[in-house]
Design a protein around this motif. Structure first.
Motif, PDB file in Angstrom:
ATOM      1  N   GLN A   1      -4.756  -7.028 -13.677  1.00 26.02           N
ATOM      2  CA  GLN A   1      -5.408  -6.406 -12.527  1.00 26.02           C
ATOM      3  C   GLN A   1      -6.858  -6.137 -12.899  1.00 26.02           C
ATOM      4  O   GLN A   1      -7.132  -5.487 -13.904  1.00 26.02           O
TER       5      GLN A   1
ATOM      6  N   SER B   1      -2.746   3.769  -3.373  1.00 24.01           N
ATOM      7  CA  SER B   1      -2.753   2.582  -4.236  1.00 24.01           C
ATOM      8  C   SER B   1      -2.590   1.331  -3.384  1.00 24.01           C
ATOM      9  O   SER B   1      -2.061   1.386  -2.266  1.00 24.01           O
ATOM     10  N   LYS B   2      -3.053   0.216  -3.939  1.00 24.74           N
ATOM     11  CA  LYS B   2      -2.920  -1.080  -3.270  1.00 24.74           C
ATOM     12  C   LYS B   2      -2.675  -2.137  -4.338  1.00 24.74           C
ATOM     13  O   LYS B   2      -3.484  -2.316  -5.245  1.00 24.74           O
ATOM     14  N   LEU B   3      -1.538  -2.813  -4.234  1.00 22.35           N
ATOM     15  CA  LEU B   3      -1.182  -3.859  -5.190  1.00 22.35           C
ATOM     16  C   LEU B   3      -0.900  -5.149  -4.442  1.00 22.35           C
ATOM     17  O   LEU B   3      -0.524  -5.133  -3.267  1.00 22.35           O
TER      18      LEU B   3
ATOM     19  N   GLU C   1       0.827  -1.197   0.000  1.00 16.82           N
ATOM     20  CA  GLU C   1       0.000   0.000   0.000  1.00 16.82           C
ATOM     21  C   GLU C   1       0.864   1.250   0.000  1.00 16.82           C
ATOM     22  O   GLU C   1       1.916   1.293   0.641  1.00 16.82           O
ATOM     23  N   THR C   2       0.407   2.268  -0.709  1.00 21.84           N
ATOM     24  CA  THR C   2       1.034   3.587  -0.656  1.00 21.84           C
ATOM     25  C   THR C   2      -0.027   4.588  -0.198  1.00 21.84           C
ATOM     26  O   THR C   2      -1.219   4.421  -0.482  1.00 21.84           O
TER      27      THR C   2
END
Length: 303
Positions: free
Chosen positions: A226, A195-197, A185-186
């Protein structure tokens, strides 16, 4: 006759007393048992509801891994419980680690990175697109693509990682042997999620990976996905494991710089430029750089 009649009367009276006493007790015991069965059955019926939540992304979110923003335990909580007496023996994903810090800048804008690294050096997966390590000499957390790391040069990141600017967390996630793993997460400066990856040992969690061999030890191609779209970093390898292509997709379109490599020491051969994002007008790729097999730049497009 009178005495016999009296004797029979006494026997009947005793029998009547016994029949009234013992059957009632036996029936009471049966009723009591039946009541216990009923109560036990009623308690069993009250089961825990295991139906998945309506938000399926929450169910599939990084193998159920909690966000580091709210987590108090890592994915090996049981192992940490066993190591409470010795904080120096923490382990994540089955590997013992040490804790480290890195700082950049001063004052309110100072960047502080808190990380963990393997106690015993292990080379990151050669196929992973990005490897993260702590440079012992530069005393900084760095990233590399094709460079082979050495024990006296690098500490391999492994376990939870947090990056802060002042008192604000701006990035957090987990590493697995130098590669991004699980949820990352940022955050913006106001602490809202930017953002979440999701990763699986260096690769996008939903990526489609093809292999050269049936044993799935030689990766051929990594197509990132995604939310059902081709999105993220694309990779293609030669059969010997060296990188052939690296580039980025945005909503199914090639964007930014795409690099092509020789099948020799991972040396760069060409760089092509695509539109910067999927929202830009489609255009043919432009060759911007060309290198010979010795790494010498022989062509560069002028602006």
């Amino acid at each position: 006759m009178n005495s016999s009649f009296i004797d029979w009367g006494r026997l009947l009276l005793v029998g009547l007393v016994l029949s009234l006493a013992f059957p009632v007790t036996g029936e009471a015991q049966i009723i009591t048992k039946d009541k216990k069965k009923i109560f036990f059955w009623q308690r069993d019926k009250d089961l825990v509801d295991l139906t998945p939540a309506a938000d399926t992304m929450a169910v599939l979110d990084s193998l159920g891994m909690p966000s580091l923003a709210v987590a108090t335990k890592d994915s090996l909580a049981e192992e940490e419980k066993n190591n409470k007496k010795s904080k120096k023996k923490k382990a994540y994903f089955g590997y013992r680690v040490k804790k480290g810090f890195a700082r950049q800048g001063k004052g309110k804008n100072q960047i502080v990175e808190t990380f963990h690294y393997l106690r015993e050096f292990q080379q990151p997966n050669s196929y992973a697109p990005e490897k993260y390590y702590f440079d012992i000499k530069k005393r900084d957390v760095l990233r590399t693509f094709n460079f082979t790391l050495k024990p006296n040069q690098a500490y391999i990141l492994h376990g939870p990682y947090t990056r802060m600017r002042g008192d604000v967390v701006i990035e957090q996630g987990y590493f697995y042997k130098g590669t991004k793993h699980l949820r990352w997460e940022t955050f913006r400066t106001d602490s809202t999620l930017a953002s979440k990856l999701h990763y699986e040992k260096g690769f996008p969690r939903d990526a489609v990976i093809s292999y050269y061999d049936a044993a799935k030890t030689k990766i051929k191609e990594v197509i990132p996905y995604q939310y059902g779209e081709v999105q993220g970093q694309y990779l293609k390898f030669y059969e010997d494991g060296q990188l052939e292509w690296r580039g980025t997709y945005d909503k199914g379109r090639k964007v930014g710089t795409w690099s092509h490599f020789y099948d020799y020491r991972g040396r760069l051969q060409h760089e092509f430029q695509y539109p910067e994002s999927a929202y830009d007008k489609p255009a043919e790729p432009v060759l911007t750089k060309h290198y010979d097999a010795y790494g010498v730049l022989v062509y560069e497009k002028k602006n």
